[in-house]
Structures are given as C-alpha cells and as structure tokens.
Design an enzyme around this catalytic site. Structure first.
Site, mmCIF file in Angstrom:
data_model
loop_
_atom_site.group_PDB
_atom_site.id
_atom_site.type_symbol
_atom_site.label_atom_id
_atom_site.label_comp_id
_atom_site.label_asym_id
_atom_site.label_seq_id
_atom_site.Cartn_x
_atom_site.Cartn_y
_atom_site.Cartn_z
ATOM 1 N N GLY A 10 -33.306 56.688 -21.475
ATOM 2 C CA GLY A 10 -31.857 56.739 -21.632
ATOM 3 C C GLY A 10 -31.370 57.945 -22.404
ATOM 4 O O GLY A 10 -30.483 57.811 -23.264
ATOM 5 N N PRO A 11 -31.885 59.150 -22.128
ATOM 6 C CA PRO A 11 -31.491 60.324 -22.919
ATOM 7 C C PRO A 11 -30.066 60.798 -22.677
ATOM 8 O O PRO A 11 -29.503 61.508 -23.509
ATOM 9 C CB PRO A 11 -32.505 61.393 -22.473
ATOM 10 C CG PRO A 11 -32.851 61.011 -21.065
ATOM 11 C CD PRO A 11 -32.865 59.503 -21.079
ATOM 12 N N ALA A 125 -33.917 46.116 -32.328
ATOM 13 C CA ALA A 125 -32.885 46.256 -33.357
ATOM 14 C C ALA A 125 -31.494 46.165 -32.751
ATOM 15 O O ALA A 125 -31.073 47.079 -32.040
ATOM 16 C CB ALA A 125 -33.049 47.586 -34.088
ATOM 17 N N ASN A 127 -28.861 46.636 -34.237
ATOM 18 C CA ASN A 127 -28.074 47.721 -34.836
ATOM 19 C C ASN A 127 -28.996 48.581 -35.695
ATOM 20 O O ASN A 127 -29.739 48.062 -36.517
ATOM 21 C CB ASN A 127 -26.935 47.153 -35.689
ATOM 22 C CG ASN A 127 -25.850 48.176 -35.974
ATOM 23 O OD1 ASN A 127 -26.127 49.314 -36.321
ATOM 24 N ND2 ASN A 127 -24.601 47.766 -35.807
ATOM 25 N N PHE A 128 -28.951 49.897 -35.480
ATOM 26 C CA PHE A 128 -29.805 50.812 -36.231
ATOM 27 C C PHE A 128 -29.143 51.347 -37.500
ATOM 28 O O PHE A 128 -29.782 52.049 -38.274
ATOM 29 C CB PHE A 128 -30.206 52.003 -35.355
ATOM 30 C CG PHE A 128 -31.266 51.689 -34.337
ATOM 31 C CD1 PHE A 128 -32.555 51.363 -34.727
ATOM 32 C CD2 PHE A 128 -30.980 51.742 -32.984
ATOM 33 C CE1 PHE A 128 -33.542 51.089 -33.793
ATOM 34 C CE2 PHE A 128 -31.955 51.475 -32.039
ATOM 35 C CZ PHE A 128 -33.241 51.145 -32.438
ATOM 36 N N HIS A 155 -15.941 47.293 -30.453
ATOM 37 C CA HIS A 155 -16.755 48.361 -29.879
ATOM 38 C C HIS A 155 -15.973 49.135 -28.824
ATOM 39 O O HIS A 155 -14.927 48.686 -28.353
ATOM 40 C CB HIS A 155 -18.031 47.793 -29.249
ATOM 41 C CG HIS A 155 -19.073 47.400 -30.244
ATOM 42 N ND1 HIS A 155 -19.025 46.211 -30.932
ATOM 43 C CD2 HIS A 155 -20.197 48.038 -30.679
ATOM 44 C CE1 HIS A 155 -20.078 46.127 -31.744
ATOM 45 N NE2 HIS A 155 -20.799 47.227 -31.606
ATOM 46 N N LYS A 159 -19.086 49.334 -23.587
ATOM 47 C CA LYS A 159 -20.168 48.422 -23.966
ATOM 48 C C LYS A 159 -20.227 47.280 -22.968
ATOM 49 O O LYS A 159 -19.200 46.678 -22.629
ATOM 50 C CB LYS A 159 -19.951 47.891 -25.384
ATOM 51 C CG LYS A 159 -21.095 47.023 -25.897
ATOM 52 C CD LYS A 159 -20.933 46.718 -27.376
ATOM 53 C CE LYS A 159 -22.029 45.794 -27.885
ATOM 54 N NZ LYS A 159 -23.386 46.351 -27.679
#
Length: 266
Positions: A10-11, A125, A127-128, A155, A159
C-alpha cells in the site's frame, strides 16, 4: 541496530507514502519491496511524489514473497486486503505489522492461534499514534470512576470502515474497568434510526466522516455536575510514524501476535 528488511503493502496511500519516507530516513530500515496491484513491475521512484528509490513494486504479495527475502511486512492497505496479507504472512512465517482495521473477534482469535503455532511475531495496530494510545489508556483509567461514557470518532471521508478500529479498541479497554450499563434513559426512543450511534454494552459510538479531517477521537465521561473529555487529534500522517517505527523494531523480537500499540509501550 541490525538492518531490518521491510516490504510495504500500500505505498500509494497517504500512510504508505509517509512510511516510504520513514524507510528512506531511517538508517537501519531497508525497503526491499512494495506491493501495489496497479503498479506491479514498476519501481518506487516511478510513483508520483516518491523518493528516488529503485525498490521494486510487485502486483501481489504472493509473487513478492516468492522472489524477495524480507524480515517484516508493513501492511497499510484496506481492511479486506490487509486480512488476506496478514494471513499469508503468518502462514509463511513472515513477521508483519498491520495498520488496517476491521478485524472481527473470531478473525483475531484465529490469527493469534496461528501466529503462536508458527511462533511468528505479528502486530495489529488500530492506531499508530502514540498520543492516541495514551488517550485509550487514560480512558480506561477514567472508566473506573465514570460509568457514563460515549465515544465520538472523526475521520476523513475516504475511510472505509466505521466505527474506527481505535474507537472499538477504546471501548474494549473501557469495558475492562466498567460494569455493564445501558447509557441514557431506559425508555429513550430513536426518532431516526441510528441517531444514538452504535451500541456496545451500553456505550454509544458515533462516527463522523468529513473532508478536511484526518483522525480524531474524543471520549466523553459524564458524572454529577461534571464532565471529563479525553481527546486526541492527528493533524497529518506523520503523527503515526513513531508508532510504525516502534512496531517494526519490536515485532522482530516477538513470537506471537500483539493487538494494540498499548501492549508494546511502557
């Protein structure tokens, strides 16, 4: 620190773009490959706005893993693709850091069992952002003293899942310190369906989706004559990179699945 070879799935996304920049500026990270179904056969440097890296892009993760040796998969795709990728990574014995959300309890249970069986480190995670993790921890602490609570998460309008993984995780933590209770009047009636939001054990979650937002959440606790609000705001994706970096470094020393960044920070 020893070099860590990373694959990013997903870059092209906004999170993915920030993650590529993180790879470039972190000396012990080596971006060995990327996965993007639209740009297989190209290089990172071919993508608009990307740094001049010769890192190859593969159209699918399966082919990538056949040809590239890596230490960690960093997945920043969509919920459905992320689920497929982490399942494949665990089966292959590849450590993974997953930033997508939307996993069900049953899916997490199955992945946890498989990761333990394969002894492969995995971090999922919701949320990072370190600040968001602290918000969840503070909310869990407050729930011991405030039984009446609602969650509002906000958000950007692109999303895909609602409520957010952060909101779901926050409620899970709150429930550990809160007795089951239906919030609001016992005879309340919704004049419009969904007006009170999602209901998890009496805790209402409200999801807002608007352009201009990034990632925001407030947890509102009410008591006699007082209110406590715990809020976190991410104003850009750079706020997530400290957590991404920590997760990649930490997963190298894990042999099981960890759900939630709060479980790897002191």
């Amino acid at each position: 620190m020893k070099e860590i070879k990373v694959i990013i799935a997903g870059p092209r996304g906004r999170m993915g773009h920030e993650a590529v920049l993180l790879m470039e500026r972190t000396e012990h990270f080596n971006l060995v490959a990327a996965v993007d179904y639209k740009h297989g056969g190209e290089k990172i440097s071919d993508l608009p706005g990307m740094p001049a890296l010769d890192t190859p892009i593969y159209g699918d993760l399966h082919t990538c893993l056949e040809e590239v040796e890596a230490d960690v998969l960093l997945d920043l795709t969509t919920p459905e693709v992320g689920k497929q990728h982490v399942t494949l990574a665990v089966e292959r014995g590849l450590r993974s850091v997953i930033g997508t959300t939307g996993f069900t309890e049953e899916e997490l249970k199955q992945l946890t069992e498989t990761a333990k069986e394969k002894a492969v480190g995995t971090i999922i995670a919701p949320n990072f952002a370190i600040g968001a993790v602290l918000m969840m921890k503070f909310s869990q602490m407050a729930a011991k003293y405030f039984q009446d609570v609602e969650v509002i998460e906000l958000h950007h309008d692109q999303k895909l899942d609602a409520p957010s993984g952060t909101a779901v995780k926050t409620v899970e933590l709150i429930r550990q310190n809160r007795e089951s209770k239906q919030q609001g009047h016992p005879n309340e009636v919704e004049q419009l369906e969904g007006a009170r939001g999602a209901n998890v054990d009496g805790i209402h979650i409200h999801s807002v989706r608007l352009p201009g937002l990034i990632a925001h959440q407030e947890v509102m606790f009410g008591g006699d004559g007082q209110m406590l609000t715990v809020r976190h705001d991410s104003f850009n994706r750079a706020s997530f990179m400290s957590g991404v970096k920590l997760s990649i470094e930490t997963v190298m020393n894990l042999d099981h699945l960890v759900y939630g960044l709060e479980n790897i920070i002191d």
